[in-house]
Structures are given as structure tokens and as C-alpha cells.
Design an enzyme around this catalytic site. Sequence first.
Site: not given
Ligand SMILES: Cc1cc2nc3c(=O)[nH]c(=O)nc-3n(C[C@H](O)[C@H](O)[C@H](O)COP(=O)(O)OP(=O)(O)OC[C@H]3O[C@@H](n4cnc5c(N)ncnc54)[C@H](O)[C@@H]3O)c2cc1C
Length: 388
Positions: A14, A33, A107, A215, A293
Site C-alpha cells: 500500500a 518504514e 510477495r 501456485y 490493510d
Molecule cells: C495468507 C495470505 C495470502 C494472501 N494472498 C493475497 C493474494 O494472493 N492477493 C492479494 O491481493 N492479497 C493477498 N493477501 C493480502 C495482502 O497480503 C495484504 O492485503 C497486503 O499485504 C496489505 O498490504 P499493506 O501495505 O496494507 O500492509 P503490510 O504489507 O502489512 O505493510 C505494512 C508496512 O508498514 C510497516 N509498519 C507497520 N507499522 C509501522 C509504523 N508504526 N511505522 C513505520 N512502519 C510501520 C510494516 O513494517 C510494513 O512494511 C494475502 C494475505 C494473506 C495473509
Amino acid sequence: MTSIRVGIAGAGIAGLTTALSLARRGIASTIIERTTQLSEVGAGLQVSPNAGRILEALGLTEALDRAAVQPEAIDLRDGETGEPIASLPLGAHAHQAYGAPYRLLHRADLQSILLEAVRREGLIDLKLGVEAEAVAQAQDGVTLFLDDSALSFDAMIAADGVRSKLRSAVKGAAAARSSGRTAWRTTIPIGMAPRDLPQERTTVLLSRAAHVVIYPVRGGRQINVIVVIEEDWREDGWNAPGNADVLRQRFDQDGTRYIGRLAELDLPWTRWCLTEVDPGGAWSDGRIALIGDAAHAMVPFLAQGAAMAIEDADVLATELASAPVGEALQRYQAQRRPRVSRVWKAARQAGQIYHLGGAMAFARDMTMTALGGERLLRRYDWIYGWRP
Ligand SMILES: Cc1cc2nc3c(=O)[nH]c(=O)nc-3n(C[C@H](O)[C@H](O)[C@H](O)COP(=O)(O)OP(=O)(O)OC[C@H]3O[C@@H](n4cnc5c(N)ncnc54)[C@H](O)[C@@H]3O)c2cc1C
């Protein structure tokens, strides 16, 4: 070029996509980060065409194609017997129908692709190893508090994942809660994979005991296996080690022979507590917004969590480029919430359908077989065919 400066907490999918989408519209940002190195975390990712089109527009097509496998189909099978239920055609069919291929990636590969693009971009400042502690806003800006210093921005985007620290700065935001399920993951080097383990396709095994997705990733050099079971276990992080005995016991009890063979392989498993955030809560408050998320973590049964984060990033950047910050963030929420809520509910419903047992499962399989793969795929047109 817009003169606002945006702070982004989190360099996950994201956060990185948001920074790139903003830069493409001439908006500068700083990503904070907490980890020092973005490591090889988590499972594989299915990147569906709705997200793929946005990444392609960011100039990432070549890099994606180098790292991804484009599966020929999603095969649905009975988890107990391995019998085929239906096969949803992907490959050229999906590319033609939705304007971008369906891709399978590790990922870490997707994150590296985004990260390299971020590093090439002069409008993005990436600060690794810095934790966002809290954020406060006034009429003319936001202050992001770090461990021993503070930064000022015009807008703050919390892309800090399902256990977001900054979420509490958005009044009315929903809290994270356990879904009562865990996801287990392993990867099998292609040379070690059982010969009948399907390659170049996504295989989904349906059973009451578990939901299994298999996969290829890393250009086909590894097979990614995800097993979702009902289990009340909560721990933070992508990489908690999982004891395969838990899986073996589960499959013994349910007599799930086909899936059980995977647990018999001597492989290192990791375990991940599946946590949800209801998208019905607030996503924005004045100059602060949640994304990915942090705003709407969902169960992975439609593989859309990261895809929704990528769509969010595109819409958010468009809005910030065209309206004052407060108004832009409200418009972002208004546009995104109905779609994400629909996907979020559909993912939950898919989980219920996939985990049916006995006569209900039999009826499900008969219905899916009768519908056939093409018609089943068309039921997802509203997801894969979405455009900003
Ligand atoms: C088993 C599984 C399979 C999945 N398969 C799929 C799929 O096939 N396709 C799909 O589209 N989605 C899939 N998803 C969902 C997807 O993985 C998540 O929706 C996505 O990774 C979310 O991304 P994000 O950037 O919002 O959060 P995150 O990936 O959690 O990134 C958050 C980032 O913020 C950082 N952070 C946290 N707190 C702080 C802070 N206080 N200060 C600074 N940095 C911080 C963390 O270190 C991290 O780098 C799957 C999820 C799971 C659990």
C-alpha cells in the site's frame, strides 16, 4: 506539480504504491518504514488484472513479467479426493477479457519491484528503520512523531498494515479483530515438488478441514502453498514458524488425504493469524487517511487484499492531485468504501462456501461443475474488470 507534501507510514504494498502513484501526479512524499530492510516476508501473491493494470500504468510491466508466472487456469478440486470440480480459464483469456494478465508473484519480488521504482523516483524520500509513533493534526498540517523527532506534512497516509498504530488518530476507525483462522505457508523448490503437484496453474483445494491454494512463484522456480484452517491462535508478524504436526493432526482427523500429503513433506512452515478490519469504520479524518490493510484487512479467499490496496493508492493519488487535502481524503473514502466493502464481504462468503462439508459441499461441487469454469470466472468480472 502540486506543492503539498505527503507523509506515508509503512513501505508495504500500500505505502510503496501510494508513493509511486503520487509521484506520477507530481506530488512529493516521504515514506517512513520501521524495518531497516524489506525482507523476504510472507506468502506468494496473486495479482489480479484490476491491480495489474494500475501497476502497469506505473511503468512496471516489464519488471512484473520478468518475476511473474501467468497461470493458465484456476483449478478447483475436492480437497479429500483431489477430484476436479471446475477450471476457471486465465492465461490469454483473462488478459483479453480484463486488459491485463492474472499474475502470480512472490510477495518479496513485488515489494522489490516497487522499491526499485521508488528509489529511482526523485519525488519520493524513503526512510527505513524509523517507526511512526503517533500523528497529530492542526488546521494547516499534520505532525508525525517518531522516536526522538517529528516531521511535518500536509497530509498523512497510514499504510502501516493490519495492526496499524496510526489508526487511532482517525476518529471512528474500526479495530482489528481475529477471524478465527490461521494461514500456513511454505514454498517448495521446483526440484523437490511431488511430480503430480500442479504447475503453471493455481490449484484451490476445497474441504471442511482446510482451504489450500497452490501456485508457482519466482518465475516457476518455487511452488507456493497456503493452507487456511480454523484455529484460534494470535501472533504478530509474517514469519512465525509453524509446527507441521498441527496440520498433520488436523488432516488425520478429517481424513483429508489429498491435502494431508502436503503436510507429510518435510518443509518449513510459517503461520499467520488472519485478522480483519471492517471497512465500515472511518478511513479518513481531516488530513489523515488509512489505506490498505490498515483500513480494511480482509480474509484472503478472493486474493484481493493487496489488490484493494493498489486500487486505493490510485484513487487516493488522483484525489490528492485534484482537491484540497481534507476534501480529497473524504472523496477517497467515499469512492473506495462501497467497492472494498463488497469485496470484503464476498471474500468472507467465499470462505464459508469453501469450508462447507458433507451434503452442502456435495451440492456446492455439483453447482460449480454444472456452471463450468468460464461462467464461474464471469461472476468475478466486477472485481477483475474494475477501472478507476
Ligand atoms: C495468507 C495470505 C495470502 C494472501 N494472498 C493475497 C493474494 O494472493 N492477493 C492479494 O491481493 N492479497 C493477498 N493477501 C493480502 C495482502 O497480503 C495484504 O492485503 C497486503 O499485504 C496489505 O498490504 P499493506 O501495505 O496494507 O500492509 P503490510 O504489507 O502489512 O505493510 C505494512 C508496512 O508498514 C510497516 N509498519 C507497520 N507499522 C509501522 C509504523 N508504526 N511505522 C513505520 N512502519 C510501520 C510494516 O513494517 C510494513 O512494511 C494475502 C494475505 C494473506 C495473509
